[in-house]
Write a protein that holds these residues in place. Structure first.
Motif, PDB file in Angstrom:
ATOM      1  N   PHE A  32      -8.545   4.769   0.075  1.00 36.30           N
ATOM      2  CA  PHE A  32      -8.007   3.421   0.015  1.00 36.30           C
ATOM      3  C   PHE A  32      -9.121   2.385   0.153  1.00 36.30           C
ATOM      4  O   PHE A  32      -9.215   1.439  -0.639  1.00 36.30           O
ATOM      5  CB  PHE A  32      -6.953   3.224   1.111  1.00 36.30           C
ATOM      6  N   LEU A  48      -0.709   0.876   8.851  1.00 35.90           N
ATOM      7  CA  LEU A  48       0.110   1.646   7.928  1.00 35.90           C
ATOM      8  C   LEU A  48       0.793   2.831   8.600  1.00 35.90           C
ATOM      9  O   LEU A  48       0.301   3.358   9.602  1.00 35.90           O
ATOM     10  CB  LEU A  48      -0.760   2.158   6.775  1.00 35.90           C
ATOM     11  N   ALA A  52       2.569  -5.901  11.654  1.00 39.39           N
ATOM     12  CA  ALA A  52       2.109  -5.234  10.436  1.00 39.39           C
ATOM     13  C   ALA A  52       2.818  -5.785   9.205  1.00 39.39           C
ATOM     14  O   ALA A  52       2.195  -5.980   8.159  1.00 39.39           O
ATOM     15  CB  ALA A  52       2.337  -3.723  10.551  1.00 39.39           C
ATOM     16  N   ARG A 112       1.721   4.406   3.768  1.00 40.19           N
ATOM     17  CA  ARG A 112       2.590   3.364   3.241  1.00 40.19           C
ATOM     18  C   ARG A 112       2.736   2.255   4.282  1.00 40.19           C
ATOM     19  O   ARG A 112       2.353   2.414   5.434  1.00 40.19           O
ATOM     20  CB  ARG A 112       3.954   3.941   2.867  1.00 40.19           C
ATOM     21  N   GLU A 113       3.319   1.167   3.853  1.00 44.21           N
ATOM     22  CA  GLU A 113       3.569   0.056   4.757  1.00 44.21           C
ATOM     23  C   GLU A 113       4.554   0.482   5.854  1.00 44.21           C
ATOM     24  O   GLU A 113       5.462   1.286   5.607  1.00 44.21           O
ATOM     25  CB  GLU A 113       4.144  -1.145   4.000  1.00 44.21           C
ATOM     26  N   VAL A 166       0.850  -1.185   0.000  1.00 46.75           N
ATOM     27  CA  VAL A 166       0.000   0.000   0.000  1.00 46.75           C
ATOM     28  C   VAL A 166       0.886   1.235   0.000  1.00 46.75           C
ATOM     29  O   VAL A 166       1.812   1.355   0.802  1.00 46.75           O
ATOM     30  CB  VAL A 166      -0.913   0.016   1.255  1.00 46.75           C
ATOM     31  N   ARG A 213      -4.935   2.620  10.598  1.00 44.24           N
ATOM     32  CA  ARG A 213      -5.319   1.212  10.569  1.00 44.24           C
ATOM     33  C   ARG A 213      -6.659   1.085   9.868  1.00 44.24           C
ATOM     34  O   ARG A 213      -7.579   1.863  10.126  1.00 44.24           O
ATOM     35  CB  ARG A 213      -5.429   0.659  11.984  1.00 44.24           C
ATOM     36  N   LEU A 216     -10.018  -1.067  -2.227  1.00 44.47           N
ATOM     37  CA  LEU A 216     -10.572  -2.312  -1.678  1.00 44.47           C
ATOM     38  C   LEU A 216     -12.019  -2.562  -2.085  1.00 44.47           C
ATOM     39  O   LEU A 216     -12.538  -3.646  -1.863  1.00 44.47           O
ATOM     40  CB  LEU A 216     -10.455  -2.319  -0.151  1.00 44.47           C
ATOM     41  N   TYR A 246      -4.753  -3.673   7.696  1.00 45.13           N
ATOM     42  CA  TYR A 246      -3.780  -2.770   7.084  1.00 45.13           C
ATOM     43  C   TYR A 246      -3.334  -1.785   8.156  1.00 45.13           C
ATOM     44  O   TYR A 246      -4.018  -0.804   8.432  1.00 45.13           O
ATOM     45  CB  TYR A 246      -4.402  -2.028   5.907  1.00 45.13           C
ATOM     46  N   ASP A 280       1.261  -9.144   8.533  1.00 44.90           N
ATOM     47  CA  ASP A 280      -0.070  -8.969   7.931  1.00 44.90           C
ATOM     48  C   ASP A 280       0.039  -8.592   6.458  1.00 44.90           C
ATOM     49  O   ASP A 280      -0.752  -9.050   5.631  1.00 44.90           O
ATOM     50  CB  ASP A 280      -0.870  -7.886   8.669  1.00 44.90           C
ATOM     51  N   ALA A 281       1.016  -7.755   6.128  1.00 44.78           N
ATOM     52  CA  ALA A 281       1.184  -7.295   4.750  1.00 44.78           C
ATOM     53  C   ALA A 281       1.555  -8.430   3.806  1.00 44.78           C
ATOM     54  O   ALA A 281       1.350  -8.326   2.600  1.00 44.78           O
ATOM     55  CB  ALA A 281       2.242  -6.193   4.683  1.00 44.78           C
ATOM     56  N   ARG A 286      -5.419 -10.395   2.922  1.00 44.56           N
ATOM     57  CA  ARG A 286      -5.123  -9.453   3.999  1.00 44.56           C
ATOM     58  C   ARG A 286      -6.398  -8.821   4.537  1.00 44.56           C
ATOM     59  O   ARG A 286      -7.225  -8.327   3.780  1.00 44.56           O
ATOM     60  CB  ARG A 286      -4.186  -8.382   3.453  1.00 44.56           C
TER      61      ARG A 286
END
Length: 185
Positions: free
Chosen positions: A117, A68, A54, A14-15, A4, A81, A122, A66, A57-58, A63
């Motif tokens: 997002f 982030l 995290a 971002r991650e 992301v 989140r 999604l 998220y 999870d990524a 998934r």
């Protein structure tokens, strides 16, 4: 896995990265930053564990969580989140920023990015968030994003040795306005 990364004028979602631990501690370790959240200030070890979870999870194929980084000028200044509910058309959001970022419109951009997002990437139909009744800043941010206050969940969370109510806000995909903060121009 698809990482992301999406941006608004001043922020990037971002991650999380292992190198973010000290910056995350500046958010989650700050008593003022977590005053209205469901937990007390976190330690560096706890922030490290959050980032490790995290990252794991990524890497999941389907998934559902998220967690982030919220970056400003390439530095983590907050967290975001999005957790997909059991019914995969809906998700809950949560967010936190360093106190020195408050009152400058960053919260609006952050929530706008989360909604963008969720709805665009999604394909969600409903996004909701719960806040402390005392957190008026979060209330204003969610209302400006077009989220509707749905009501109060009484004695929702046990935190800081007491029960706390939560106020729920939500927005549906067809209510999300094209000019919402965080929406691409």
């Amino acid at each position: 896995m698809r990482p992301v990364e999406l941006s608004s004028d001043r922020l990037t979602l971002r991650e999380l990265r292992p190198t973010d631990v000290d910056d995350l501690l500046r958010v989650y370790g700050d008593p003022e930053a977590v005053r209205h959240l469901s937990f007390t200030p976190r330690t560096k070890e706890q922030c490290t564990a959050i980032i490790k979870a995290a990252v794991a999870d990524a890497e999941q194929e389907n998934r559902g969580v998220y967690m982030l980084a919220v970056a400003h000028q390439d530095r983590l200044v907050g967290s975001a989140r999005l957790g997909v509910d059991e019914r995969p058309h809906s998700a809950q959001i949560g967010f936190a920023l360093r106190p020195d970022m408050w009152g400058q419109g960053f919260g609006d951009e952050l929530v706008g990015l989360l909604l963008r997002f969720g709805f665009e990437d999604l394909g969600l139909k409903r996004i909701w968030g719960a806040r402390s009744p005392e957190n008026r800043a979060s209330e204003r941010v969610m209302l400006r994003a077009g989220m509707v206050e749905e009501g109060r969940i009484r004695r929702h969370l046990w935190t800081r040795d007491a029960w706390r109510d939560s106020i729920v806000h939500s927005i549906l995909d067809d209510e999300w306005a094209p000019d919402s903060p965080g929406r691409p121009l």
